[in-house]
Design a protein around this motif. Structure first.
Motif, PDB file in Angstrom:
ATOM      1  N   LEU A 148      33.128  29.537  30.373  1.00  0.00           N
ATOM      2  CA  LEU A 148      33.901  28.968  31.479  1.00  0.00           C
ATOM      3  C   LEU A 148      34.938  27.999  30.921  1.00  0.00           C
ATOM      4  CD1 LEU A 148      33.637  29.212  34.645  1.00  0.00           C
ATOM      5  CD2 LEU A 148      32.503  26.975  34.560  1.00  0.00           C
ATOM      6  N   ALA A 149      36.153  28.034  31.471  1.00  0.00           N
ATOM      7  CA  ALA A 149      37.229  27.150  31.032  1.00  0.00           C
ATOM      8  C   ALA A 149      37.976  26.638  32.255  1.00  0.00           C
ATOM      9  CB  ALA A 149      38.190  27.878  30.105  1.00  0.00           C
ATOM     10  N   VAL A 150      38.302  25.361  32.262  1.00  0.00           N
ATOM     11  CA  VAL A 150      39.042  24.769  33.376  1.00  0.00           C
ATOM     12  C   VAL A 150      40.498  25.195  33.293  1.00  0.00           C
ATOM     13  CG1 VAL A 150      39.727  22.621  34.497  1.00  0.00           C
ATOM     14  CG2 VAL A 150      37.489  22.788  33.406  1.00  0.00           C
ATOM     15  N   ALA A 151      41.056  25.641  34.416  1.00  0.00           N
ATOM     16  CA  ALA A 151      42.468  26.013  34.453  1.00  0.00           C
ATOM     17  C   ALA A 151      43.334  24.769  34.320  1.00  0.00           C
ATOM     18  CB  ALA A 151      42.788  26.740  35.752  1.00  0.00           C
ATOM     19  N   GLY A 152      44.485  24.936  33.674  1.00  0.00           N
ATOM     20  CA  GLY A 152      45.430  23.837  33.523  1.00  0.00           C
ATOM     21  C   GLY A 152      46.716  24.098  34.290  1.00  0.00           C
ATOM     22  N   ALA A 153      47.566  23.096  34.361  1.00  0.00           N
ATOM     23  CA  ALA A 153      48.814  23.223  35.114  1.00  0.00           C
ATOM     24  C   ALA A 153      49.675  24.375  34.595  1.00  0.00           C
ATOM     25  CB  ALA A 153      49.597  21.909  35.055  1.00  0.00           C
ATOM     26  N   ARG A 193      47.853  20.810  42.850  1.00  0.00           N
ATOM     27  CA  ARG A 193      46.937  19.708  43.148  1.00  0.00           C
ATOM     28  C   ARG A 193      45.489  20.158  42.931  1.00  0.00           C
ATOM     29  NH1 ARG A 193      51.100  18.493  46.866  1.00  0.00           N
ATOM     30  NH2 ARG A 193      50.311  19.974  48.403  1.00  0.00           N
ATOM     31  N   TRP A 194      45.195  21.383  43.340  1.00  0.00           N
ATOM     32  CA  TRP A 194      43.845  21.925  43.177  1.00  0.00           C
ATOM     33  C   TRP A 194      43.503  22.055  41.689  1.00  0.00           C
ATOM     34  CZ3 TRP A 194      42.225  26.572  46.780  1.00  0.00           C
ATOM     35  CH2 TRP A 194      40.829  26.702  46.778  1.00  0.00           C
ATOM     36  N   ILE A 195      44.437  22.586  40.917  1.00  0.00           N
ATOM     37  CA  ILE A 195      44.220  22.723  39.473  1.00  0.00           C
ATOM     38  C   ILE A 195      43.990  21.359  38.836  1.00  0.00           C
ATOM     39  CG2 ILE A 195      45.376  23.301  37.301  1.00  0.00           C
ATOM     40  CD1 ILE A 195      46.715  25.653  38.827  1.00  0.00           C
ATOM     41  N   ARG A 196      44.811  20.390  39.193  1.00  0.00           N
ATOM     42  CA  ARG A 196      44.706  19.061  38.574  1.00  0.00           C
ATOM     43  C   ARG A 196      43.427  18.339  38.967  1.00  0.00           C
ATOM     44  NH1 ARG A 196      51.056  18.483  39.803  1.00  0.00           N
ATOM     45  NH2 ARG A 196      51.826  19.238  37.780  1.00  0.00           N
ATOM     46  N   SER A 197      42.800  18.785  40.055  1.00  0.00           N
ATOM     47  CA  SER A 197      41.509  18.200  40.430  1.00  0.00           C
ATOM     48  C   SER A 197      40.375  18.733  39.562  1.00  0.00           C
ATOM     49  CB  SER A 197      41.207  18.510  41.904  1.00  0.00           C
ATOM     50  OG  SER A 197      40.810  19.869  42.076  1.00  0.00           O
ATOM     51  N   GLY A 198      40.676  19.746  38.729  1.00  0.00           N
ATOM     52  CA  GLY A 198      39.657  20.317  37.855  1.00  0.00           C
ATOM     53  C   GLY A 198      38.690  21.232  38.556  1.00  0.00           C
ATOM     54  N   ARG A 199      39.114  21.825  39.687  1.00  0.00           N
ATOM     55  CA  ARG A 199      38.216  22.636  40.499  1.00  0.00           C
ATOM     56  C   ARG A 199      38.600  24.122  40.501  1.00  0.00           C
ATOM     57  NH1 ARG A 199      33.640  19.663  42.039  1.00  0.00           N
ATOM     58  NH2 ARG A 199      34.266  17.480  41.911  1.00  0.00           N
ATOM     59  N   ILE A 200      39.401  24.550  39.548  1.00  0.00           N
ATOM     60  CA  ILE A 200      39.674  25.974  39.358  1.00  0.00           C
ATOM     61  C   ILE A 200      39.324  26.310  37.918  1.00  0.00           C
ATOM     62  CG2 ILE A 200      41.417  27.794  39.339  1.00  0.00           C
ATOM     63  CD1 ILE A 200      42.889  26.381  41.541  1.00  0.00           C
ATOM     64  N   TRP A 201      38.535  27.365  37.742  1.00  0.00           N
ATOM     65  CA  TRP A 201      38.050  27.754  36.429  1.00  0.00           C
ATOM     66  C   TRP A 201      38.366  29.220  36.144  1.00  0.00           C
ATOM     67  CZ3 TRP A 201      35.251  25.084  40.066  1.00  0.00           C
ATOM     68  CH2 TRP A 201      34.788  23.806  39.731  1.00  0.00           C
ATOM     69  N   PHE A 202      38.535  29.524  34.868  1.00  0.00           N
ATOM     70  CA  PHE A 202      38.561  30.901  34.390  1.00  0.00           C
ATOM     71  C   PHE A 202      37.263  31.185  33.650  1.00  0.00           C
ATOM     72  CE2 PHE A 202      43.288  30.049  34.084  1.00  0.00           C
ATOM     73  CZ  PHE A 202      43.645  30.892  35.132  1.00  0.00           C
ATOM     74  N   PRO A 245      41.577  34.914  29.758  1.00  0.00           N
ATOM     75  CA  PRO A 245      41.039  34.822  31.123  1.00  0.00           C
ATOM     76  C   PRO A 245      40.782  36.212  31.698  1.00  0.00           C
ATOM     77  CG  PRO A 245      42.976  33.418  30.856  1.00  0.00           C
ATOM     78  CD  PRO A 245      42.907  34.306  29.652  1.00  0.00           C
ATOM     79  N   VAL A 246      39.568  36.410  32.231  1.00  0.00           N
ATOM     80  CA  VAL A 246      39.222  37.698  32.828  1.00  0.00           C
ATOM     81  C   VAL A 246      38.680  37.545  34.246  1.00  0.00           C
ATOM     82  CG1 VAL A 246      38.807  38.878  30.633  1.00  0.00           C
ATOM     83  CG2 VAL A 246      36.940  37.594  31.711  1.00  0.00           C
ATOM     84  N   HIS A 247      38.589  36.304  34.716  1.00  0.00           N
ATOM     85  CA  HIS A 247      38.006  36.053  36.035  1.00  0.00           C
ATOM     86  C   HIS A 247      38.380  34.639  36.470  1.00  0.00           C
ATOM     87  CE1 HIS A 247      34.931  35.659  39.217  1.00  0.00           C
ATOM     88  NE2 HIS A 247      34.787  34.448  38.733  1.00  0.00           N
ATOM     89  N   LEU A 248      38.453  34.433  37.799  1.00  0.00           N
ATOM     90  CA  LEU A 248      38.746  33.110  38.369  1.00  0.00           C
ATOM     91  C   LEU A 248      37.705  32.752  39.423  1.00  0.00           C
ATOM     92  CD1 LEU A 248      42.133  31.658  39.538  1.00  0.00           C
ATOM     93  CD2 LEU A 248      40.244  31.760  41.161  1.00  0.00           C
ATOM     94  N   THR A 249      37.203  31.530  39.343  1.00  0.00           N
ATOM     95  CA  THR A 249      36.360  30.953  40.394  1.00  0.00           C
ATOM     96  C   THR A 249      36.892  29.564  40.703  1.00  0.00           C
ATOM     97  OG1 THR A 249      34.323  32.158  39.853  1.00  0.00           O
ATOM     98  CG2 THR A 249      34.059  30.059  40.972  1.00  0.00           C
ATOM     99  N   ASN A 287      28.299  35.238  36.104  1.00  0.00           N
ATOM    100  CA  ASN A 287      28.174  34.146  35.146  1.00  0.00           C
ATOM    101  C   ASN A 287      29.059  32.961  35.506  1.00  0.00           C
ATOM    102  OD1 ASN A 287      26.598  34.725  32.295  1.00  0.00           O
ATOM    103  ND2 ASN A 287      27.127  36.600  33.390  1.00  0.00           N
ATOM    104  N   ALA A 288      30.279  33.249  35.974  1.00  0.00           N
ATOM    105  CA  ALA A 288      31.180  32.157  36.344  1.00  0.00           C
ATOM    106  C   ALA A 288      30.645  31.380  37.543  1.00  0.00           C
ATOM    107  CB  ALA A 288      32.572  32.707  36.648  1.00  0.00           C
ATOM    108  N   VAL A 289      30.233  32.091  38.579  1.00  0.00           N
ATOM    109  CA  VAL A 289      29.727  31.407  39.774  1.00  0.00           C
ATOM    110  C   VAL A 289      28.471  30.609  39.441  1.00  0.00           C
ATOM    111  CG1 VAL A 289      28.747  31.736  42.082  1.00  0.00           C
ATOM    112  CG2 VAL A 289      30.783  33.018  41.386  1.00  0.00           C
ATOM    113  N   ALA A 290      27.611  31.175  38.594  1.00  0.00           N
ATOM    114  CA  ALA A 290      26.405  30.453  38.207  1.00  0.00           C
ATOM    115  C   ALA A 290      26.747  29.165  37.453  1.00  0.00           C
ATOM    116  CB  ALA A 290      25.514  31.340  37.347  1.00  0.00           C
ATOM    117  N   GLU A 291      27.694  29.247  36.505  1.00  0.00           N
ATOM    118  CA  GLU A 291      28.071  28.058  35.744  1.00  0.00           C
ATOM    119  C   GLU A 291      28.745  27.013  36.613  1.00  0.00           C
ATOM    120  OE1 GLU A 291      27.540  27.021  32.493  1.00  0.00           O
ATOM    121  OE2 GLU A 291      26.037  28.607  32.724  1.00  0.00           O
ATOM    122  N   VAL A 292      29.648  27.455  37.491  1.00  0.00           N
ATOM    123  CA  VAL A 292      30.302  26.519  38.401  1.00  0.00           C
ATOM    124  C   VAL A 292      29.265  25.864  39.311  1.00  0.00           C
ATOM    125  CG1 VAL A 292      31.861  26.357  40.379  1.00  0.00           C
ATOM    126  CG2 VAL A 292      32.567  27.609  38.332  1.00  0.00           C
TER     127      VAL A 292
END
Length: 291
Positions: free
Chosen positions: A147-152, A192-201, A209-213, A242-247
């Protein structure tokens, strides 16, 4: 009518009036609560809100709050049937054009039926949804990657995948692409959503990146996961589970409850979340009024 409708133009004032009611069942009330908090924060930052948005508090004869709703898009929480009907009549008297009602049943159905009766037309179901809450997290079979946090700098890819999620969700449920009329948040909102750290790949073994949650910021101790999107060429490899579980694990570590919506017409996603430990809470619907 024993129930009365109280409208607020300011989401902060709405939260002051309805906060205790929303907090009493924060999973059921997750959509209205999270949107109200987000809009109140935007207003506090000096960002203008749409002039025709409003927030609704329904009170009984004693003054107790017995329902709530909002019009960013019309979304109703449970409320007495008479209040749902009265809301439709108020729209009609104001000349507000309403073509869809989303939210908890049966309140949304009562409201949409009255909209159709007053303005002509008929009510059709655009989408049946189901709200789930995570019970005991059941880890999925591990998949390669992390899992990786999306950036601006990822905003263009995030936008493209949000767009694709909206269209693919309809197609997977057997509806025409775009039938649900869900709109992707505008670029500034996504940033704003990305900068809140609440979008992940979820990134594969090569770091691609192969998936977004994504997930909303917690409101009254509840965070709502979504959207959850895997491009067609990457599906069937366990990325989403796996992404949803980690998030979800990370959100639980923050001390919040975790919930999400599924489309009842998409059995694959419903099976996935059931395997992860999500349990149904309530059924809702997106109802449209057609001529």
């Amino acid at each position: 009518m024993t129930a009365t409708l109280h409208f607020h133009a300011d989401p902060g004032e709405f939260l002051d009036a309805a906060g205790n009611h929303l907090a009493a069942d924060p999973v059921l009330n997750t959509v209205v609560a999270s949107v109200a908090h987000r809009m109140a924060a935007r207003r506090a930052d000096g960002i203008a809100l749409p002039e025709d948005d409003w927030w609704l508090v329904v009170r009984d004869a004693s003054g107790a709050v017995v329902g709530a709703g909002m019009r960013t898009a019309p979304f109703l929480l449970p409320m007495p049937a008479e209040a749902a009907v009265a809301l439709a009549r108020t729209w009609h008297e104001r000349g507000e054009m309403v073509s869809a009602v989303n939210g908890a049943l049966p309140a949304a159905r009562y409201c949409a039926a009255e909209v159709a009766r007053l303005g002509g037309g008929r009510v059709e179901v655009a989408q049946h949804t189901r709200l789930h809450e995570l019970d005991t997290l059941v880890p999925p079979t591990p998949a390669p990657g992390a899992l990786a946090v999306a950036g601006a700098d990822d905003v263009d890819l995030v936008t493209a995948w949000f767009d694709a999620f909206m269209a693919d969700a309809d197609e997977q449920a057997g509806r025409p692409r775009g039938a649900s009329a869900h709109a992707t948040p505008e670029r500034g909102e996504l940033l704003r959503w990305i900068r809140s750290g609440r979008i992940w790949f979820w990134t594969d073994g090569a770091g691609r990146p192969v998936h977004l949650t994504a997930a909303n910021a917690p409101a009254f101790g509840v965070a709502r996961v979504g959207p959850v999107y895997t491009p067609p060429e990457h599906r069937g490899r366990g990325w989403a589970g796996n992404a949803v579980a980690e998030v979800s694990r990370g959100l639980r570590a923050e001390g919040v409850r975790v919930c999400l919506f599924t489309d009842q017409a998409n059995p694959a996603s419903n099976r996935l979340y059931a395997r992860l430990g999500f349990r149904p809470v309530v059924d809702m619907a997106n109802l449209v009024v057609v001529p």
